[in-house]
Design an enzyme around this catalytic site. Structure first.
Site, PDB file in Angstrom:
ATOM      1  N   GLY A 160       0.829  -1.202   0.000  1.00 42.92           N
ATOM      2  CA  GLY A 160       0.000   0.000   0.000  1.00 42.92           C
ATOM      3  C   GLY A 160       0.859   1.245   0.000  1.00 42.92           C
ATOM      4  O   GLY A 160       2.000   1.239  -0.478  1.00 42.92           O
ATOM      5  N   SER A 161       0.335   2.324   0.552  1.00 43.28           N
ATOM      6  CA  SER A 161       1.019   3.614   0.523  1.00 43.28           C
ATOM      7  C   SER A 161       2.141   3.671   1.554  1.00 43.28           C
ATOM      8  O   SER A 161       2.136   2.950   2.557  1.00 43.28           O
ATOM      9  CB  SER A 161       0.023   4.746   0.808  1.00 43.28           C
ATOM     10  OG  SER A 161      -0.354   4.722   2.174  1.00 43.28           O
ATOM     11  N   GLU A 170       5.709  -3.477   0.835  1.00 41.38           N
ATOM     12  CA  GLU A 170       5.782  -3.160  -0.592  1.00 41.38           C
ATOM     13  C   GLU A 170       4.962  -1.886  -0.795  1.00 41.38           C
ATOM     14  O   GLU A 170       3.733  -1.929  -0.808  1.00 41.38           O
ATOM     15  CB  GLU A 170       5.226  -4.322  -1.415  1.00 41.38           C
ATOM     16  CG  GLU A 170       6.004  -5.626  -1.253  1.00 41.38           C
ATOM     17  CD  GLU A 170       7.404  -5.568  -1.842  1.00 41.38           C
ATOM     18  OE1 GLU A 170       7.652  -4.679  -2.686  1.00 41.38           O
ATOM     19  OE2 GLU A 170       8.253  -6.395  -1.460  1.00 41.38           O
ATOM     20  N   CYS A 217       2.021   0.814  -8.626  1.00 38.91           N
ATOM     21  CA  CYS A 217       3.135   1.377  -7.848  1.00 38.91           C
ATOM     22  C   CYS A 217       4.388   1.563  -8.690  1.00 38.91           C
ATOM     23  O   CYS A 217       5.196   2.448  -8.422  1.00 38.91           O
ATOM     24  CB  CYS A 217       3.431   0.494  -6.643  1.00 38.91           C
ATOM     25  SG  CYS A 217       3.802  -1.228  -7.052  1.00 38.91           S
ATOM     26  N   VAL A 245       0.832   4.774   5.173  1.00 35.61           N
ATOM     27  CA  VAL A 245       0.287   3.687   5.996  1.00 35.61           C
ATOM     28  C   VAL A 245       1.393   2.691   6.326  1.00 35.61           C
ATOM     29  O   VAL A 245       1.461   2.161   7.440  1.00 35.61           O
ATOM     30  CB  VAL A 245      -0.889   2.993   5.278  1.00 35.61           C
ATOM     31  CG1 VAL A 245      -1.432   1.844   6.124  1.00 35.61           C
ATOM     32  CG2 VAL A 245      -1.997   3.997   4.985  1.00 35.61           C
ATOM     33  N   GLY A 246       2.295   2.450   5.366  1.00 38.61           N
ATOM     34  CA  GLY A 246       3.402   1.524   5.601  1.00 38.61           C
ATOM     35  C   GLY A 246       4.271   1.956   6.768  1.00 38.61           C
ATOM     36  O   GLY A 246       4.739   1.121   7.553  1.00 38.61           O
TER      37      GLY A 246
END
Length: 486
Positions: free
Chosen positions: A232-233, A254, A288, A236-237
């Site tokens: 994800g982003s 990732e 991505c 948030v990561g």
């Protein structure tokens, strides 16, 4: 296809299909026509706990199962994907707004990753390591971590759920999967149904459809999972990594990218145009690895720009069910608004629109912008939509500097008539992946996939799955008697 959205709009916990007990529903919409596909009552923190406990109970016996037996599940799952390819493709088109081309691309890769999972079940190997102590035998075992939590995104939900779920299971772990709220079926319960029908023992794979508004950090804080695999982003990561570290668990991240496709002065311009258009606009730019920036040497900039703009103008935007559609809808209205905002900001900063697409509901036509100021934040962030920034440069040295001038480091590509020149260029770029004379969007089952900087931590695919989803255990055996100093 419709039966997927009616039959699978539930939670899948401990081998049972059941409704969630939350106080509200996640509504699953088709992003093209806003048709309601399904309604899923969300899972609560108690159901997250039940899912993790089920995985924990089932995992011990699964880990003890002969790996030749385990791999049979993945062989069957692969056959089921092949048999159900048309229905799964229809579901991808409906739930994601993916075009027919995109659905075929995602399913091709999903099958490749399932084939690799078949082999992965037999990959863990132990070692015997010499000891400085006479009579001592050092055995190092490769063992499952136990339970893995997987959080998957909306853009390639079937593939990116399978990409962590299948290897984690193949290596002897239990799994709890939380799909993105916009893709609960294709990214979640469809995966559960696939493995249920393939004969995976109940409890080993659980799917919870929920939202952090309901469960907070319960999914990543829970004491059972030892690894959280998140796609994800980077925003948030960062949070996932922080919570995992505080709870002594590993995270495999990732995250986003801001990849560049670079066209050097000796490139095949026509080929570079084809690669750049695909790399920017595949799946509406919601990838991505997409080429956010297209960097072109001034020596070929005029020719490249003319041909790039001409090709972009031919891309058909519309109904993803139409095989001739190249650009379908973005995932939701907030994403459409965000892409529109990027274009407006770029123009306000002085950029020129060579192509300016219109926005109708979630359909965002492609745009091509040039002349963005060198200090613009837009050149350093991820743009998840069909907007290309063309950036001229003078010589390789400047190109390297521009490519690296971003917090991200996921993918990229360079086009040149000299392969070794391209490889030398690639070595100077701070990314996890880089491609010579190709596009920026690639994934293969046995090469290490992942990013540097804000694009992630860790790698997936091939042998790196062992690092992600197993741990090493040292057991020593003393043949004869040790001597002790007291």
């Amino acid at each position: 296809m419709s039966s997927y959205f009616t039959d699978l709009a539930q939670q899948y916990i401990d081998g049972e299909w059941r409704p969630g007990t939350g106080s509200w529903d996640i509504i699953d919409f088709n992003p093209y026509d806003n048709e309601k596909l399904a309604s899923v009552t969300i899972a609560t923190a108690d159901e997250v706990d039940a899912a993790y406990r089920a995985a924990e109970r089932a995992q011990k016996q699964w880990a003890a199962t002969n790996p030749y037996t385990r791999r049979g599940v993945f062989e069957k799952a692969l056959r089921l994907v092949e048999e159900r390819e048309e229905e799964i493709s229809e579901a991808i088109v409906a739930e994601l707004g993916g075009t027919r081309l995109k659905a075929a691309f995602e399913l091709h890769l999903a099958k490749e990753f399932l084939r690799e999972a078949v082999h992965l079940a037999l990959r863990p190997e132990g070692r015997i390591i010499p000891s400085p102590v006479d009579g001592k035998e050092n055995r190092v075992y490769r063992v499952p971590v136990g339970v893995v939590g997987v959080i998957s995104p909306f853009n390639f939900p079937f593939l990116l759920s399978l990409k962590s779920v299948a290897p984690a299971l193949a290596l002897g772990n239990g799994v709890v999967l939380k799909p993105h709220q916009n893709t609960p079926i294709v990214g979640g319960t469809l995966v559960a149904k696939l493995f249920e029908d393939a004969g995976l023992p109940g409890g080993l794979l659980n799917v919870v459809v929920t939202d952090i508004a309901e469960i907070g950090d319960a999914f990543i804080e829970h004491p059972v999972p030892k690894v959280i695999s998140f796609t994800g982003s980077d925003q948030v990561g960062r949070h996932v990594a922080t919570v995992c570290a505080a709870n002594f668990k590993r995270s495999v991240l990732e995250l986003g990218g801001n990849s560049a496709l670079v066209v050097l002065d000796d490139a095949d311009v026509d080929y570079a145009v084809d690669a750049a258009v695909f790399s920017r606009y595949v799946h509406q730019g919601q990838v991505c690895m997409a080429a956010n920036r297209v960097l072109v040497d001034r020596a070929v900039a005029d020719e490249f720009t003319e041909k790039f703009v001409a090709k972009v103008r031919t891309l058909k935007t519309g109904d993803p069910r139409d095989p001739s559609t190249v650009i379908g809808p973005v995932i939701n209205s907030s994403q459409a608004d965000a892409v529109s905002g990027v274009v407006e900001q770029a123009l306000a900063e002085g950029a020129t629109a060579l192509v300016r697409g219109t926005v109708t509901d979630n359909l965002v036509e492609p745009s091509v912008l040039t002349g963005l100021p060198a200090d613009s934040a837009l050149l350093r962030q991820e743009v998840f939509g069909p907007v290309a920034f063309l950036v001229p440069f003078d010589g390789e040295e400047e190109a390297v500097r521009l490519v690296n001038d971003t917090p991200y480091g996921l993918s990229g590509a360079v086009h040149t008539g000299n392969i070794e020149r391209g490889v030398n260029f690639a070595k100077q770029i701070d990314t996890g992946m880089f491609h010579v004379n190709d596009g920026t969007v690639h994934d293969e089952p046995i090469v290490p996939f992942g990013g540097e900087k804000h694009s992630g931590i860790g790698r997936l695919n091939g042998d790196t799955m062992l690092d992600a989803f197993t741990t090493q255990k040292w057991i020593s055996v003393q043949h004869g008697r040790s001597g002790f100093p007291f």
